[in-house]
Write an enzyme that holds these catalytic residues in place. Structure first.
Site, PDB file in Angstrom:
ATOM      1  N   HIS A 139      30.736 -10.725  65.287  1.00  0.00           N
ATOM      2  CA  HIS A 139      32.108 -10.786  65.787  1.00  0.00           C
ATOM      3  C   HIS A 139      32.991 -10.126  64.747  1.00  0.00           C
ATOM      4  CE1 HIS A 139      36.032 -12.000  67.011  1.00  0.00           C
ATOM      5  NE2 HIS A 139      36.198 -12.763  65.953  1.00  0.00           N
ATOM      6  N   HIS A 141      37.009  -7.796  63.998  1.00  0.00           N
ATOM      7  CA  HIS A 141      38.343  -7.422  64.445  1.00  0.00           C
ATOM      8  C   HIS A 141      38.473  -5.901  64.381  1.00  0.00           C
ATOM      9  CE1 HIS A 141      39.599 -11.736  63.071  1.00  0.00           C
ATOM     10  NE2 HIS A 141      38.815 -11.737  64.130  1.00  0.00           N
ATOM     11  N   GLU A 169      28.818   9.965  73.985  1.00  0.00           N
ATOM     12  CA  GLU A 169      27.595   9.210  73.723  1.00  0.00           C
ATOM     13  C   GLU A 169      27.646   7.789  74.299  1.00  0.00           C
ATOM     14  OE1 GLU A 169      24.945  10.414  70.875  1.00  0.00           O
ATOM     15  OE2 GLU A 169      25.601  11.890  72.350  1.00  0.00           O
ATOM     16  N   HIS A 210      42.206  -9.782  70.179  1.00  0.00           N
ATOM     17  CA  HIS A 210      41.535 -10.442  69.051  1.00  0.00           C
ATOM     18  C   HIS A 210      40.404  -9.616  68.435  1.00  0.00           C
ATOM     19  CE1 HIS A 210      39.905 -14.384  67.186  1.00  0.00           C
ATOM     20  NE2 HIS A 210      39.220 -13.379  66.706  1.00  0.00           N
TER      21      HIS A 210
HETATM   22  O1  2HA Z   1      38.326 -16.107  61.075  1.00  0.00           O
HETATM   23  O2  2HA Z   1      37.313 -14.110  63.176  1.00  0.00           O
HETATM   24  O3  2HA Z   1      37.626 -15.609  65.321  1.00  0.00           O
HETATM   25  C1  2HA Z   1      37.122 -15.852  61.663  1.00  0.00           C
HETATM   26  C2  2HA Z   1      37.349 -15.297  63.003  1.00  0.00           C
HETATM   27  C3  2HA Z   1      37.641 -16.232  64.087  1.00  0.00           C
HETATM   28 ZN    ZN Z   2      37.989 -13.399  65.078  1.00  0.00          ZN
END
Ligand code: 2HA
Ligand code: ZN
Length: 279
Positions: A139, A141, A169, A210
């Site tokens: 995950h 940003h 691509e 997010h």
């Molecule tokens: O702070 O990215 O979504 C960690 C993260 C929460």
């Molecule tokens: Zn996050």
């Protein structure tokens, strides 16, 4: 890194450093998890129970007994290479997949990422859907994908096709598309469930305003697919910032690229109308 650092942290050190270099991991932003392969851990004498059991929101029987290397809550990904034992750790699930305990790291009193539920539910989904191939979840940003979620009103189909059309691509990298998840509270069971469900069939999911979740057989693969999608978003935003987009890859060209590389693009995404994005 100390020279007696365990071998199982080498991959996460490279990936977390790459994420920081990319500008994806400000402060404590982002988190990483890797399902550990027993054969890669050697005999890993470092892995010994060092906490009580903590109960998960949802039991995950598909992950019974599995071990995961996970970044720590509140920790900075950029610090993993300096102090891995403080910023990451290993957790083990019990025989029902209902609880976890700490085996290594998170020194001196840390805990796994606040997005642990989303990571573990995703691991359970992709382990089954990929026949045990997928081992990594990231995950992060990624700024261009986030910016896109402010600039445009998106759906899974239009986001997918926009990225396919913005970088030649992409249809080969993610023919199954990229899920668009409208804003939900980060860290909640709801976003964990929506993410796991989406990643069963697609390698990537954007969380509106997010960031992004990506999966791969290893951390390099998960990193690479996010990088490709974020670069496509960047190319689109750069072209748009000139004030006018004169032309783009059309539906037929995307279809021909997919056929050339013998991948089958998501039919609903290929049929989506993205003409307003290129006007
Ligand atoms: O702070 O990215 O979504 C960690 C993260 C929460
Ligand atoms: Zn996050």
């Amino acid at each position: 890194m100390s020279k007696d650092a365990p071998v199982f942290i080498q991959e996460i050190i490279k990936t977390s450093s790459d994420m920081w270099q990319k500008g994806w991991a400000e402060a404590n932003g982002g988190n990483i998890s890797l399902r550990l392969k027993p054969e890669k851990m050697g005999n890993a004498p470092e892995l010994r129970p060092k906490s009580e059991w903590f109960t998960l929101e949802k039991a995950l029987p598909g992950l019974a007994g599995e071990k995961f290397l996970v970044s720590g809550t509140g920790k900075f990904l950029r610090n993993i290479s300096l102090f891995p034992e403080k910023n990451v750790g290993v957790v083990e699930l019990d025989g029902a997949g209902a609880r976890y305990r700490l085996l290594w790291g998170f020194e001196p009193d840390g805990r796994p990422t606040s997005e642990l539920e989303a990571h573990l539910r995703t691991h359970e989904a992709v382990k089954e859907a990929s026949n045990d191939v997928m081992h990594a979840v990231i995950h992060t940003h990624a700024p261009n994908l986030i910016a896109l979620s402010y600039a445009l009103e998106l759906t899974t189909e239009t986001l997918t096709k926009l990225l396919w059309q913005s970088h030649a691509e992409c249809v080969v990298g993610f023919p199954g598309g990229i899920e668009f998840i409208p804003w939900m509270m980060a860290g909640s069971p709801e976003i964990a469930e929506a993410t796991a469900t989406a990643l069963r069939v697609r390698p990537l999911a954007v969380w509106q305003f997010h960031g992004v979740f990506g999966t791969g057989r290893n951390l390099d693969a998960a990193f690479g697919i996010i990088d490709m999608a974020d670069k496509a978003a960047q190319i689109y935003l750069m072209a748009r910032s000139t004030g006018r987009i004169a032309c783009t890859l059309n539906t037929d060209q995307v279809r021909r690229i997919a056929a050339n590389f013998k991948v089958v693009p998501d039919a609903a995404a290929l049929a989506a109308d993205t003409s307003a994005f290129f006007a």
